[in-house]
Every structure is written in structure tokens, then in C-alpha cells.
Scaffold this motif. Structure first.
Motif, PDB file in Angstrom:
ATOM      1  N   ASN A 238       2.428   3.868   0.088  1.00 31.45           N
ATOM      2  CA  ASN A 238       1.869   3.577  -1.231  1.00 31.45           C
ATOM      3  C   ASN A 238       0.347   3.607  -1.202  1.00 31.45           C
ATOM      4  N   ALA A 239      -0.222   3.057  -0.130  1.00 33.41           N
ATOM      5  CA  ALA A 239      -1.683   3.066   0.004  1.00 33.41           C
ATOM      6  C   ALA A 239      -2.205   4.489   0.173  1.00 33.41           C
ATOM      7  N   LEU A 240      -1.470   5.312   0.923  1.00 32.03           N
ATOM      8  CA  LEU A 240      -1.860   6.708   1.114  1.00 32.03           C
ATOM      9  C   LEU A 240      -1.814   7.465  -0.211  1.00 32.03           C
ATOM     10  N   ALA A 241      -0.759   7.244  -0.972  1.00 27.60           N
ATOM     11  CA  ALA A 241      -0.634   7.930  -2.266  1.00 27.60           C
ATOM     12  C   ALA A 241      -1.763   7.531  -3.217  1.00 27.60           C
ATOM     13  N   GLU A 242      -2.114   6.261  -3.214  1.00 29.83           N
ATOM     14  CA  GLU A 242      -3.214   5.804  -4.065  1.00 29.83           C
ATOM     15  C   GLU A 242      -4.540   6.427  -3.635  1.00 29.83           C
ATOM     16  N   ALA A 243      -4.759   6.516  -2.323  1.00 33.53           N
ATOM     17  CA  ALA A 243      -5.996   7.133  -1.828  1.00 33.53           C
ATOM     18  C   ALA A 243      -6.081   8.595  -2.239  1.00 33.53           C
ATOM     19  N   LYS A 244      -4.946   9.290  -2.208  1.00 32.28           N
ATOM     20  CA  LYS A 244      -4.936  10.697  -2.625  1.00 32.28           C
ATOM     21  C   LYS A 244      -5.207  10.827  -4.121  1.00 32.28           C
ATOM     22  N   ARG A 245      -4.620   9.920  -4.909  1.00 31.56           N
ATOM     23  CA  ARG A 245      -4.870   9.961  -6.356  1.00 31.56           C
ATOM     24  C   ARG A 245      -6.346   9.739  -6.673  1.00 31.56           C
ATOM     25  N   ASN A 246      -6.969   8.872  -5.882  1.00 33.22           N
ATOM     26  CA  ASN A 246      -8.388   8.552  -6.090  1.00 33.22           C
ATOM     27  C   ASN A 246      -9.320   9.521  -5.360  1.00 33.22           C
ATOM     28  N   LYS A 247      -8.723  10.527  -4.697  1.00 33.03           N
ATOM     29  CA  LYS A 247      -9.480  11.563  -3.987  1.00 33.03           C
ATOM     30  C   LYS A 247     -10.454  10.957  -2.981  1.00 33.03           C
TER      31      LYS A 247
END
Length: 324
Positions: free
Chosen positions: A18-27
Motif C-alpha cells: 500500500n505504501a509503495l502504491a501511494e508513493a507511485k501515485r505521488n510520483k
């Protein structure tokens, strides 16, 4: 074949993904400082750090600077085997301090003198700076043990990037008589920088260590120019990283007896298996154990997989016992 994760790690991986996905969304862009900080957060999962009779920071002079190490002994007056410990971290992160609980567990369970080396890291110090540091420590380890009893046997141990260092030093020992290694211990080792083993694909997402992150680590380590999508390396870059990969180096029955641990849900699983096979084919005695439900870096998650970590330490102790 994709691994099947242990229930012990499901909640941890859900949070990590979940943290990885959020980091990707936030570029969020990767930097050395960011990935070092992220790895250091795993210290929260290593609450056990045994008290030892002797723990001391020491150093060697090397190339006009100090090469720092930390020395551990459960019995400084007893001549014990020596184990050089090279930490993991993708050649970019990790430290003696982060790995202090592991070094303590090794000294305590294996009953040996442990020397953990603070080798230089990329991108500030790319390949082969860290290898040079660890080789210097291995050749000169006795200078670090003033007042600490030890016998004349020495092993090397490394996880992940530390395993790459160990296997490189074992390869170097074939042409450098100053390098003496009685045994080597490899925990989910990185031995193929070409990233060509099948598990890189099958286990390359969802298991903490991601395929694109591995490639980024290697680009920093070898000072390679990354393309925008981090998808490929060109032919000249491929030649550089293949020459540095222990899996493609020379093998000989003069290489040290080896104990290898792999994890079933690790992208590096298959290259560890391939390295074990290559050693066996060369006539080297090899022992291998795989924890099918575990992931890369499981030794840094001891509180979550305590039994498996203890099994790892005990197998290392049994393996090293022959040196006493």
C-alpha cells in the motif's frame, strides 16, 4: 514459479505494498537518502539483540582513510572461529548499526568472533569500492582482533549484496593467495547483475523487493545511465555487469565450502539456486536450505518470522562448528 507467502508476513506485505502504491501515485523519486531511510525502518522488527561479553568499534587504515568495523565476541578469552560479516542493502544502504542485532545473534548462537564491516556504498562510492574494502578487511582481519582470542579459521557471510561481496571474494581467492576463506555463508545472495533468472519476473512484484528497484540499485552501483522506464540496459552495460556477476565467473573445487539460504518469494531465489548448482558442478561441497514462504530480507524481519530466523542461525552454527 511465483512463491506463496507465509501468513506470518501477509499483514506486513499489505502495508508495504500500500505504501509503495501511494508513493507511485505521488510520483516519489528514489534517492539514496530515501532508500536508506526506508531500510533503516526495518530495525523496528529486530527487537532481540543479545548482550555479549565484548563489542567494540575498531578500524583499519586503508587508502589513506579509516575502514570502520565492529567486533563482537561472546567469550573474548576463548579462541573462537572468526566470521567476517558483510551486510546487505543493494550496495547502497545498510550499515553496521542496522545489522547490529544480526551480528550479535551470530556471535551468540554460532559462538564465534564476528567482524561486521562498514564498507563504502554507492552511488557515492560505486563498484568496486565496497569489494575493495571488504577484501582488505578479510586479508587483514587479525589486525582488528588485538586482545580478542581467536583461532586461525575464518568464514565469510553476507546477505543479498553482502552475498555478492562474499562470492566475489571467493572468486578472487582463486588468484590471490592472500585471501583465505575456510567457509562461506550466503543468505538470499545477489550473484547475477544481469537479472536474467526466472524468479526476477515471477517474484518481481508484491514481495517487498521489486524488480524495477533492483535494476535501479544496480544502475547506481555500476554508475550506469538509466532510461526513463528502467526497462533495459544496452549491450556495453550488460557486458560490464555480467563480468561483475559471480554467477558468470570462474568456479573451482578450491572455492570454500558453502551454505546457502534462499527464500521462495524472493526475486533472487533462482540465481541463488543456480550458484549452488555451479559450485556443486565444480566439486565444492554445498548445503542449501530454502524457506518457501519467506521474502528477501527476512533476516531483518526477525520479530515476524522468529522461528525461521532462529533456524537460520542454528544451521549457520552447525555449519561453522566444524571449524572449532
Amino acid at each position: 514459479m511465483r512463491g506463496i507467502i507465509s501468513p506470518k508476513l501477509e499483514d506486513f506485505l499489505t502495508q508495504a505494498n500500500n505504501a509503495l502504491a501511494e508513493a507511485k501515485r505521488n510520483k516519489v523519486e528514489w534517492t539514496a537518502a530515501l532508500i536508506r531511510g526506508n531500510l533503516d525502518k526495518l530495525a523496528a522488527f529486530m527487537s532481540e539483540a543479545p548482550e555479549l561479553a565484548f563489542v567494540e568499534d575498531r578500524s583499519l587504515d586503508f587508502e589513506g582513510r579509516e575502514l570502520a568495523v565492529r567486533v563482537y565476541s561472546p567469550a573474548p578469552n576463548e579462541p573462537l572461529p572468526v566470521l567476517l560479516h558483510f551486510h546487505g542493502g543493494g550496495h547502497m544502504c545498510g550499515s553496521v548499526e542496522l545489522y547490529d542485532p544480526i551480528s550479535r545473534q551470530l556471535a551468540n548462537t554460532v559462538r564465534c568472533v564476528v567482524i561486521c564491516v562498514e564498507y563504502r556504498l554507492a552511488p557515492e562510492h560505486p563498484y568496486p569500492a565496497g569489494i575493495h574494502d571488504c577484501q582488505h578487511a578479510l586479508i587483514n582481519y587479525k589486525k582488528l582482533l588485538k586482545g580478542v582470542a581467536h583461532n586461525d579459521t575464518v568464514g565469510i557471510m553476507g546477505d543479498s549484496a553482502g552475498g555478492a561481496i562474499c562470492t566475489t571474494l571467493s572468486m578472487n581467492s582463486l588468484k590471490n593467495s592472500d585471501i583465505k576463506i575456510d567457509k562461506q555463508i550466503l543468505i538470499y545472495p545477489s550473484v547475477d547483475y544481469t537479472m536474467s533468472s526466472p524468479s526476477i519476473q515471477s517474484n518481481g512484484s508484491g514481495f517487498l523487493l521489486e524488480q524495477d528497484k533492483i535494476r535501479w540499485y544496480f544502475q547506481q552501483y555500476f554508475s550506469l545511465k538509466a532510461n526513463n522506464n528502467l526497462q533495459t540496459t544496452n549491450e556495453s552495460e550488460l557486458q560490464v555487469i555480467k563480468q561483475a556477476s559471480p554467477l558468470y565467473g570462474p568456479f573451482s573445487n578450491k572455492m570454500p565450502e558453502t551454505l546457502i539460504f534462499t527464500a521462495g518469494c524472493d526475486p533472487l531465489r533462482d540465481e541463488g539456486l543456480a550458484y549452488a548448482h555451479a559450485l556443486h558442478e565444480a566439486g565444492v561441497k554445498v548445503s542449501h536450505h530454502q524457506f518457501d514462504g519467506l521474502i528477501h530480507a527476512y533476516m531483518l524481519l526477525q520479530d515476524l518470522v522468529k522461528e525461521e530466523c532462529q533456524q537460520t542461525y542454528q544451521q549457520i552454527a552447525d555449519f561453522m562448528l566444524e571449524l572449532t
